[in-house]
Scaffold this active site. Structure first.
Site, PDB file in Angstrom:
ATOM      1  N   VAL A  15       0.833  -1.211   0.000  1.00 48.39           N
ATOM      2  CA  VAL A  15       0.000   0.000   0.000  1.00 48.39           C
ATOM      3  C   VAL A  15       0.870   1.265   0.000  1.00 48.39           C
ATOM      4  CG1 VAL A  15      -1.939   1.178   1.084  1.00 48.39           C
ATOM      5  CG2 VAL A  15      -1.760  -1.298   1.281  1.00 48.39           C
ATOM      6  N   LYS A 197     -12.835  -5.125  11.070  1.00 49.44           N
ATOM      7  CA  LYS A 197     -13.516  -4.135  10.228  1.00 49.44           C
ATOM      8  C   LYS A 197     -14.957  -3.936  10.696  1.00 49.44           C
ATOM      9  CE  LYS A 197     -10.783  -5.100   6.108  1.00 49.44           C
ATOM     10  NZ  LYS A 197     -10.674  -5.969   4.937  1.00 49.44           N
TER      11      LYS A 197
HETATM   12  N1  NAP Z   1      -2.606  -4.955   1.035  1.00 45.88           N
HETATM   13  C1  NAP Z   1      -3.880  -4.595   0.989  1.00 45.88           C
HETATM   14  O1  NAP Z   1      -4.609  -4.893   0.021  1.00 45.88           O
HETATM   15  C2  NAP Z   1      -4.456  -3.800   2.107  1.00 45.88           C
HETATM   16  C3  NAP Z   1      -5.790  -3.375   2.011  1.00 45.88           C
HETATM   17  C4  NAP Z   1      -6.342  -2.583   3.040  1.00 45.88           C
HETATM   18  C5  NAP Z   1      -5.563  -2.276   4.147  1.00 45.88           C
HETATM   19  N2  NAP Z   1      -4.267  -2.745   4.239  1.00 45.88           N
HETATM   20  C6  NAP Z   1      -3.508  -2.405   5.441  1.00 45.88           C
HETATM   21  O2  NAP Z   1      -2.421  -1.560   5.055  1.00 45.88           O
HETATM   22  C7  NAP Z   1      -1.319  -1.758   5.933  1.00 45.88           C
HETATM   23  C8  NAP Z   1      -0.063  -2.094   5.099  1.00 45.88           C
HETATM   24  O3  NAP Z   1      -0.316  -3.286   4.382  1.00 45.88           O
HETATM   25  P1  NAP Z   1       0.649  -3.758   3.208  1.00 45.88           P
HETATM   26  O4  NAP Z   1      -0.094  -4.819   2.487  1.00 45.88           O
HETATM   27  O5  NAP Z   1       1.169  -2.597   2.469  1.00 45.88           O
HETATM   28  O6  NAP Z   1       1.844  -4.426   4.066  1.00 45.88           O
HETATM   29  P2  NAP Z   1       3.301  -4.871   3.539  1.00 45.88           P
HETATM   30  O7  NAP Z   1       3.315  -4.961   2.052  1.00 45.88           O
HETATM   31  O8  NAP Z   1       3.672  -6.063   4.328  1.00 45.88           O
HETATM   32  O9  NAP Z   1       4.241  -3.643   3.953  1.00 45.88           O
HETATM   33  C9  NAP Z   1       4.453  -3.318   5.276  1.00 45.88           C
HETATM   34  C10 NAP Z   1       5.437  -2.168   5.371  1.00 45.88           C
HETATM   35  O10 NAP Z   1       5.508  -1.765   6.747  1.00 45.88           O
HETATM   36  C11 NAP Z   1       6.882  -1.561   7.081  1.00 45.88           C
HETATM   37  N3  NAP Z   1       7.046  -1.721   8.536  1.00 45.88           N
HETATM   38  C12 NAP Z   1       6.720  -2.800   9.314  1.00 45.88           C
HETATM   39  N4  NAP Z   1       6.957  -2.504  10.616  1.00 45.88           N
HETATM   40  C13 NAP Z   1       7.428  -1.222  10.654  1.00 45.88           C
HETATM   41  C14 NAP Z   1       7.839  -0.369  11.692  1.00 45.88           C
HETATM   42  N5  NAP Z   1       7.818  -0.742  12.983  1.00 45.88           N
HETATM   43  N6  NAP Z   1       8.261   0.889  11.372  1.00 45.88           N
HETATM   44  C15 NAP Z   1       8.291   1.303  10.070  1.00 45.88           C
HETATM   45  N7  NAP Z   1       7.902   0.526   9.030  1.00 45.88           N
HETATM   46  C16 NAP Z   1       7.475  -0.725   9.331  1.00 45.88           C
HETATM   47  C17 NAP Z   1       7.634  -2.582   6.256  1.00 45.88           C
HETATM   48  O11 NAP Z   1       8.978  -2.200   6.168  1.00 45.88           O
HETATM   49  P3  NAP Z   1      10.052  -2.999   5.266  1.00 45.88           P
HETATM   50  O12 NAP Z   1       9.698  -2.626   3.856  1.00 45.88           O
HETATM   51  O13 NAP Z   1      11.346  -2.500   5.711  1.00 45.88           O
HETATM   52  O14 NAP Z   1       9.823  -4.459   5.545  1.00 45.88           O
HETATM   53  C18 NAP Z   1       6.862  -2.504   4.932  1.00 45.88           C
HETATM   54  O15 NAP Z   1       7.364  -1.453   4.126  1.00 45.88           O
HETATM   55  C19 NAP Z   1      -1.735  -2.879   6.909  1.00 45.88           C
HETATM   56  O16 NAP Z   1      -2.249  -2.296   8.078  1.00 45.88           O
HETATM   57  C20 NAP Z   1      -2.862  -3.589   6.151  1.00 45.88           C
HETATM   58  O17 NAP Z   1      -3.797  -4.198   7.037  1.00 45.88           O
HETATM   59  C21 NAP Z   1      -3.714  -3.492   3.244  1.00 45.88           C
END
Ligand code: NAP
Length: 416
Positions: A15, A197
């Site tokens: 995201v 949710k």
């Molecule tokens: N994916 C979807 O379709 C979707 C839809 C709706 C909502 N969401 C929500 O959006 C959020 C992100 O999801 P995502 O799918 O983008 O996750 P993701 O692809 O796993 O990415 C997570 C990111 O968070 C970073 N991170 C983890 N812990 C951290 C910390 N303590 N400090 C700073 N950065 C940190 C990671 O860093 P690194 O890059 O260094 O590992 C990575 O860049 C979640 O809350 C998820 O529930 C996702």
């Protein structure tokens, strides 16, 4: 707030990177990302290293940053980031449903105390704008119920299994590869994500602040192929559906369960990573919302919409919380459910008020019966491996026929 938004972005995963790309495709948008905080500084990135830091304070203490966008996959760390940002007077946008649902009350109070906006449209149905509609449109028109598919990855998995006959693990892998699944997929398939949710939606729709432990929920892990055959035989599909309904006594029934959906239902053709939600209100009657519930750009689009709303100082007013103070969540209602098992001794038949159908097949026995929701809330026999519980299309039974119950009691007692 100044119209120029200087963003401190946390997370550059599916995201976060999606938002970065979307912002660069909308140059007219008066905002810029000043710094990005990630976890692992050694990970190769698509943009220059000087954009990144792994120190949260660099963003949180920077007075030049007036908006924090929190898009990380660690709910505990996210809460600390959001709390600090609000305390420092920064507006916050987040997509983190787990964090928001688990800390709703504290986050609500922090917003009131520090008088800064905290927006999280992307947390519930990604690109489908439901929170702002619940906040604004259903302000005066009284909402009676909503039910919907609010988890894109489980809907994607169910579609792949039942339409394309893929097995569960392959379908989950595809959901992960497409960026639809949570980092911990158990949150999706176990129903936790949809329950978080629902918890957020309850606050914005009915003014009820409740954690998922206060209502019944389950995911899709135990759904068996034979269950799909039963559904298909009746012209139904199985979807993971979150429901909330005002009962005749004014209390609120809420649950997340796999549910049979009939062909005439608007949710029937909500497939893949799409979400769909039907609201029913006193004057508008029915509305049906549909949109992509997962994925980089659909989720980033909701985050962008929140960032854009900050330019005109939009914030949630939480009118239902302030004005609908009499709505109480209850498990005092009956549910009509289908329960299937690989071994018929696993079904707790005595828990049911009555049983309408009972089928005993080789390694697949099932019944359709009515059970009190409080009994499901009190015990988790129905979540165990080899047991699948699916709500029927007409799930909530309000008018309990006590003649049937007493007949059933007599049968159970062996009297008739
Ligand atoms: N994916 C979807 O379709 C979707 C839809 C709706 C909502 N969401 C929500 O959006 C959020 C992100 O999801 P995502 O799918 O983008 O996750 P993701 O692809 O796993 O990415 C997570 C990111 O968070 C970073 N991170 C983890 N812990 C951290 C910390 N303590 N400090 C700073 N950065 C940190 C990671 O860093 P690194 O890059 O260094 O590992 C990575 O860049 C979640 O809350 C998820 O529930 C996702």
């Amino acid at each position: 707030m100044s119209k120029q938004l200087n963003i401190g972005l946390f997370g550059f995963g599916v995201v976060g990177k999606g938002l970065y790309d979307v912002l660069h495709h909308t140059p007219a948008f008066q905002s810029s990302i000043k710094k990005i905080c990630i976890k692992n500084v050694h990970k190769p990135r698509a943009i220059a290293a000087e954009n990144f830091t792994s120190h949260a304070a660099v963003l949180l203490e920077d007075e030049g940053i007036n908006v924090i966008v929190e898009l990380i996959d660690d709910a505990d760390a996210a809460f600390e980031i959001v709390k600090k940002a609000l305390q420092n007077g920064k507006a916050v946008v987040s997509a983190n449903k787990k964090m928001i649902a688990e800390h709703f009350e504290e986050l609500f109070k922090l917003q009131q105390k520090h008088k800064v906006p905290f927006l999280y449209e992307a947390s519930c149905c990604a690109s489908m704008p439901i929170i702002r509609n619940l906040e604004e449109y259903y302000d005066n028109d009284l909402l009676n119920s909503f039910r919907g598919i609010i988890n894109g990855s489980t809907n994607f998995i169910l579609t792949k299994i039942f339409k394309e006959q893929l097995d569960f693990d392959k379908a989950l892998l595809l959901a992960q590869q497409a960026g639809f699944a949570e980092s911990n997929p158990q949150l999706d398939v176990g129903g936790f994500d949809a329950a978080d949710k629902l918890s957020i939606l309850l606050a914005h729709s009915f003014g009820v602040i409740a954690k998922k432990e206060q209502f019944i929920f389950n995911g899709i892990e135990n759904i068996a192929l034979q269950d799909a055959m039963v559904a298909k035989g009746r012209g139904w599909k199985i979807k993971l559906v979150a429901s909330a309904q005002k009962l005749k006594d004014g209390k609120l029934a809420a649950f997340v369960l796999p549910r049979f959906v009939t062909e005439g239902d608007d949710l029937f053709n909500v497939e893949n990573e799409f979400n769909g939600l039907i609201t029913e209100s006193s004057f508008a009657d029915k509305h049906f919302f549909k949109g992509k519930g997962a994925g980089a750009f659909p989720t980033a689009s909701a985050v962008l919409s929140d960032i854009s709303a900050l330019r005109y100082d939009y914030k949630y007013e939480y009118k239902k919380i302030f004005h609908q103070t009499d709505t109480v969540l209850t498990n005092d209602f009956y549910l009509k459910v289908f329960v299937s098992v690989d071994d018929f001794t696993k079904i707790k038949r005595t828990e049911f008020e009555w049983v309408e159908e009972w089928h005993n097949e080789f390694k697949h026995s099932w019944l359709i019966g009515t059970i009190h929701a409080a009994k499901l809330a009190a015990d988790d026999w129905w979540k165990q491996p080899g047991i699948s519980l699916i709500a029927c299309p007409d799930a909530i039974v309000e008018d309990v026929d006590y003649r049937k119950i007493s007949q059933r009691s007599l049968e159970l007692a062996g009297v008739v």
